[in-house]
Write an enzyme that holds these catalytic residues in place. Sequence first.
Site: not given
Ligand code: APR
Length: 251
Positions: A218, A132, A150, A121, A153, A190-191
């Site tokens: 979670e 440009c 910029c 991202h 330009c 962490g996603t």
């Molecule tokens: N340790 C591990 N996991 C964690 C922690 C922690 N301390 N705190 C939060 N999380 C987890 C949450 O449970 C969740 O599943 O991290 C995740 C965060 O989710 P999002 O906030 O949606 O982040 P992400 O998945 O990276 O979002 C992807 O969405 O808005 C766009 O561009 C933005 O890159 C981002 C993309």
Amino acid sequence: MLDSKLIREAAELIRHSRYGVAFTGAGISVESGIPAFRGADGLWNKVDPIYFEIDFFRKKPYQSWKVIKEIFYDKLSDAEPNISHHMLAKMGERGFIESVITQNIDHLHSKAGSKPVYELHGTYKQLVCIECQSEFDLNFANFDFLPPTCYVCKGILKPDMVFFNEPIPHFAKKRSFEQAEKADVFIIIGTNAEVFPANTIPVKAKETGAKIIEINIEPSQFTESITDIFLNGKATEVMSALGALLYLDDY
Ligand code: APR
């Protein structure tokens, strides 16, 4: 409480990996003081995502920049990598992982020493001209007058982050899928797996035979579908435990 049996299983998988890859989201940087996007304290609960939508930005760059500067540029410059970023860098040094794919724009993996880092991202560390396409390092940006313009330009500069309704950078996307296909161990940290097409990369890793280790506070949309070992805990706690089992601090 971390499940020590699962942590040991994950450490063994990582120790014997032939081609380990890490895939991270906002959750790995929460303990560096950077709020995640979704969930109870999520950024999108406080700020309208419209300011990060490319058509809105083109129409109202000043309004977008005011929000973007406050959320990212006034805060991110002080953010430091936490133990999770450092442990991933050490895993790279020891050959347990070959690369890091991240959805984060905070540059913390590179700051911790991981390489290569594929930033799906983009990054806040660079600005790009929407006219440009000239690129400038953040250090050359003048935020006294918004929007920054910029030097070539006089067009409007945009953070080199992927806005909503913008495509993912071709190079980062191509390399990330290549890494996923090569991986035999794929560590997701962490996603919540909501955002396309980033969320198809761990699925590709699974399809091509990788064992999936997921670290999250979670369950995510991956947990029931592709995850083999779910380590339920904060990234710093889990990564510290893995670091101890892999003797990462002894080198
Ligand atoms: N340790 C591990 N996991 C964690 C922690 C922690 N301390 N705190 C939060 N999380 C987890 C949450 O449970 C969740 O599943 O991290 C995740 C965060 O989710 P999002 O906030 O949606 O982040 P992400 O998945 O990276 O979002 C992807 O969405 O808005 C766009 O561009 C933005 O890159 C981002 C993309």
